[in-house]
Design an enzyme around this catalytic site. Structure first.
Site, PDB file in Angstrom:
ATOM      1  N   TYR A   6       8.128  -6.874  -3.940  1.00  0.00           N
ATOM      2  CA  TYR A   6       9.060  -5.724  -3.203  1.00  0.00           C
ATOM      3  C   TYR A   6       8.819  -5.910  -1.388  1.00  0.00           C
ATOM      4  O   TYR A   6       9.318  -5.082  -0.763  1.00  0.00           O
ATOM      5  CB  TYR A   6       8.119  -4.577  -3.361  1.00  0.00           C
ATOM      6  CG  TYR A   6       6.526  -4.464  -3.114  1.00  0.00           C
ATOM      7  CD1 TYR A   6       6.057  -4.205  -1.536  1.00  0.00           C
ATOM      8  CD2 TYR A   6       5.826  -4.756  -3.980  1.00  0.00           C
ATOM      9  CE1 TYR A   6       4.836  -4.453  -1.375  1.00  0.00           C
ATOM     10  CE2 TYR A   6       4.419  -4.849  -3.853  1.00  0.00           C
ATOM     11  CZ  TYR A   6       4.026  -4.763  -2.430  1.00  0.00           C
ATOM     12  OH  TYR A   6       2.763  -4.890  -2.174  1.00  0.00           O
ATOM     13  N   GLY A   7       8.491  -7.258  -1.057  1.00  0.00           N
ATOM     14  CA  GLY A   7       8.453  -7.271   0.463  1.00  0.00           C
ATOM     15  C   GLY A   7       8.952  -8.709   0.749  1.00  0.00           C
ATOM     16  O   GLY A   7       9.879  -9.255   0.366  1.00  0.00           O
ATOM     17  N   THR A   8       7.924  -9.523   1.382  1.00  0.00           N
ATOM     18  CA  THR A   8       8.335 -10.665   1.760  1.00  0.00           C
ATOM     19  C   THR A   8       8.487 -11.789   0.820  1.00  0.00           C
ATOM     20  O   THR A   8       8.864 -12.837   1.313  1.00  0.00           O
ATOM     21  CB  THR A   8       7.228 -11.014   3.024  1.00  0.00           C
ATOM     22  OG1 THR A   8       5.937 -11.316   2.347  1.00  0.00           O
ATOM     23  CG2 THR A   8       7.323 -10.203   4.122  1.00  0.00           C
ATOM     24  N   LEU A   9       8.068 -11.549  -0.326  1.00  0.00           N
ATOM     25  CA  LEU A   9       8.238 -12.621  -1.321  1.00  0.00           C
ATOM     26  C   LEU A   9       9.550 -12.534  -2.035  1.00  0.00           C
ATOM     27  O   LEU A   9      10.128 -13.301  -3.007  1.00  0.00           O
ATOM     28  CB  LEU A   9       7.229 -12.123  -2.528  1.00  0.00           C
ATOM     29  CG  LEU A   9       5.687 -12.678  -2.039  1.00  0.00           C
ATOM     30  CD1 LEU A   9       4.787 -12.352  -3.129  1.00  0.00           C
ATOM     31  CD2 LEU A   9       5.632 -14.253  -1.959  1.00  0.00           C
ATOM     32  N   GLU A  72      -2.030 -13.312  -0.825  1.00  0.00           N
ATOM     33  CA  GLU A  72      -2.322 -11.854  -0.777  1.00  0.00           C
ATOM     34  C   GLU A  72      -3.455 -11.228  -0.305  1.00  0.00           C
ATOM     35  O   GLU A  72      -3.710 -10.043  -0.494  1.00  0.00           O
ATOM     36  CB  GLU A  72      -1.593 -10.912  -2.148  1.00  0.00           C
ATOM     37  CG  GLU A  72      -0.206 -11.315  -2.509  1.00  0.00           C
ATOM     38  CD  GLU A  72       0.777 -10.607  -1.416  1.00  0.00           C
ATOM     39  OE1 GLU A  72       0.304  -9.796  -0.780  1.00  0.00           O
ATOM     40  OE2 GLU A  72       2.008 -10.825  -1.649  1.00  0.00           O
TER      41      GLU A  72
END
Length: 117
Positions: A6-9, A72
């Site tokens: 949901y973000g930088t991935l 993570e």
């Protein structure tokens, strides 16, 4: 089990390459039971809210998943846990314990990319 990011991935974001050869399964949205918080350089998914969070689903192999756990900070910063998507399908995602996200700004739209708009 598929992995929800949901973000930088996500595609086009700076850490997407860490997904390696993980198969892209498409866009997805969580059930309305989360909050997305802005930690500056990256977001965190937190249980206990009332928002749906936008993201993408991938099917990573074990090696990629192990690398992502290290990236993570799992299990100290984030924890990889089962969640439900909108519609009830199960997957896993990296979540931050609610106590670690206290005082962080919320992204009410549930969309990491829309925070800049």
């Amino acid at each position: 089990m598929p992995l929800f990011v949901y973000g930088t991935l996500m595609r086009g974001e700076r850490s997407h390459g860490l997904l390696g050869r993980a198969r892209y399964l498409g866009g997805a949205r969580t059930a309305r039971s989360f909050e997305l918080v802005d930690l500056g350089a990256y977001p965190a998914l937190v249980r206990g809210g009332s928002n749906a969070v936008l993201g993408e689903l991938y099917e990573p192999d074990r090696e990629t998943l192990a690398s992502l756990d290290v990236y993570e900070g799992c299990p100290d910063l984030f924890r990889r846990e089962p969640i439900q998507l909108d519609g009830g399908a199960p997957c896993e995602a990296y979540l931050m314990p609610a106590g670690q996200a206290l005082g962080c700004p919320r992204i009410d739209s549930g969309d990491w990319r829309a925070r800049r708009r």
